[in-house]
Design a protein around this motif. Structure first.
Motif, short mmCIF file in Angstrom:
data_model
loop_
_atom_site.label_atom_id
_atom_site.label_comp_id
_atom_site.label_asym_id
_atom_site.label_seq_id
_atom_site.Cartn_x
_atom_site.Cartn_y
_atom_site.Cartn_z
N PHE A 179 32.71 32.01 38.45
CA PHE A 179 33.16 32.93 39.50
C PHE A 179 34.67 32.86 39.66
O PHE A 179 35.35 33.89 39.80
CB PHE A 179 32.47 32.60 40.82
N LEU A 180 35.23 31.66 39.65
CA LEU A 180 36.67 31.50 39.78
C LEU A 180 37.40 32.12 38.58
O LEU A 180 38.46 32.73 38.75
CB LEU A 180 37.03 30.02 39.89
N GLU A 181 36.84 31.95 37.39
CA GLU A 181 37.45 32.56 36.20
C GLU A 181 37.48 34.08 36.32
O GLU A 181 38.49 34.72 36.04
CB GLU A 181 36.67 32.15 34.94
N ASN A 182 36.36 34.67 36.73
CA ASN A 182 36.29 36.12 36.86
C ASN A 182 37.15 36.61 38.01
O ASN A 182 37.74 37.69 37.94
CB ASN A 182 34.84 36.56 37.07
N ALA A 183 37.20 35.84 39.09
CA ALA A 183 38.04 36.22 40.23
C ALA A 183 39.50 36.26 39.82
O ALA A 183 40.26 37.14 40.24
CB ALA A 183 37.84 35.24 41.38
N GLY A 184 39.90 35.30 38.98
CA GLY A 184 41.27 35.29 38.49
C GLY A 184 41.59 36.53 37.67
O GLY A 184 42.67 37.12 37.80
N ALA A 185 40.65 36.95 36.82
CA ALA A 185 40.85 38.15 36.01
C ALA A 185 40.95 39.40 36.89
O ALA A 185 41.78 40.28 36.65
CB ALA A 185 39.70 38.31 35.01
N ILE A 186 40.11 39.47 37.93
CA ILE A 186 40.14 40.62 38.85
C ILE A 186 41.47 40.68 39.59
O ILE A 186 42.10 41.73 39.71
CB ILE A 186 38.97 40.53 39.85
N LEU A 187 41.92 39.52 40.08
CA LEU A 187 43.20 39.47 40.79
C LEU A 187 44.36 39.83 39.86
O LEU A 187 45.29 40.53 40.26
CB LEU A 187 43.42 38.07 41.37
N GLN A 188 44.28 39.37 38.61
CA GLN A 188 45.33 39.68 37.65
C GLN A 188 45.40 41.19 37.40
O GLN A 188 46.48 41.77 37.38
CB GLN A 188 45.06 38.94 36.34
N ASN A 189 44.24 41.82 37.20
CA ASN A 189 44.20 43.26 37.00
C ASN A 189 44.71 44.00 38.24
O ASN A 189 45.40 45.02 38.15
CB ASN A 189 42.78 43.72 36.68
N HIS A 190 44.36 43.46 39.42
CA HIS A 190 44.77 44.07 40.68
C HIS A 190 46.29 44.05 40.81
O HIS A 190 46.92 45.06 41.17
CB HIS A 190 44.13 43.31 41.84
N PHE A 191 46.92 42.90 40.49
CA PHE A 191 48.36 42.80 40.59
C PHE A 191 49.06 43.64 39.53
O PHE A 191 50.11 44.23 39.79
CB PHE A 191 48.81 41.33 40.48
#
Length: 202
Positions: A179-191
């Protein structure tokens, strides 16, 4: 109490898979059925010769082998090697616990969960691969550990609640890490999205 962690975590998994997971996910029904079967048979045990065995352990092993059998040959060989590494690590941890218990500095379930979970993260990149090598590897380790202890006439139940607690804890740690790995990818795409918007506006 042994088994409490297992029931809490597995029931949480089952509720999530049944009521909250995307219904289009191809693994949703399979996983929810597997989790429910493991919970139902967790208290049933039988004997093979002098060895006591709880039903949920072999059930988990069979299901993990069924999933592994669907992989391509190259992936299957690598998963098998990873599974053996986890088995050796699992047995080594238990043997160290017997011969040198002073290094158990906090609760052994958490030490084992963190150690095996970290090993699975190093060996596999996907949550599916990590769970498969952990389940198959730890259960293979259970059989090997019971075989070693039987040489010294020490009884050891295979797949007991102590094992299920450890397995459930490792699975929850791996799911949390994923979940943390995927959350990081989502935040990266968001930024990145906001950065692109700023570049266009400038």
């Amino acid at each position: 109490m042994e088994g409490a962690m297992f029931y809490w975590i597995y029931w949480t998994f089952w509720i999530y898979l049944t009521f909250f997971m995307d219904k289009q996910n191809p693994y949703r029904l399979k996983l929810s059925v597997i989790v429910l079967i493991v919970i139902i048979f967790s208290n049933y045990h039988f004997h093979i010769g002098s060895i006591e065995m709880y039903s949920s352990g072999p059930i988990l092993l069979v299901f993990s082998y069924l999933f592994l059998a669907q992989e391509k040959l190259y992936s299957l060989l690598y998963l098998f090697i990873c599974s053996l590494i986890v088995s050796i690590a699992y047995v080594t941890f238990h043997l160290f616990e017997i011969f040198d218990p002073i290094w158990i500095i906090f609760k052994k379930e958490w030490m084992m969960g963190i150690t095996i979970g970290y090993l699975a993260i190093l060996l596999q990149k996907t949550l599916k691969g990590r769970l498969l090598i952990v389940i198959s590897g730890t259960m293979q380790g259970e059989f090997l550990y019971a075989f070693i202890l039987s040489k010294y006439q020490f009884p050891y139940p295979i797949g007991s609640f102590a094992y299920l607690d450890a397995c459930a804890l490792i699975a929850s740690l791996l799911v949390g890490w994923s979940f943390l790995e995927n959350a990081g990818a989502i935040l990266q795409n968001h930024f990145h999205f906001f950065e692109k918007g700023k570049q266009k506006s400038s």
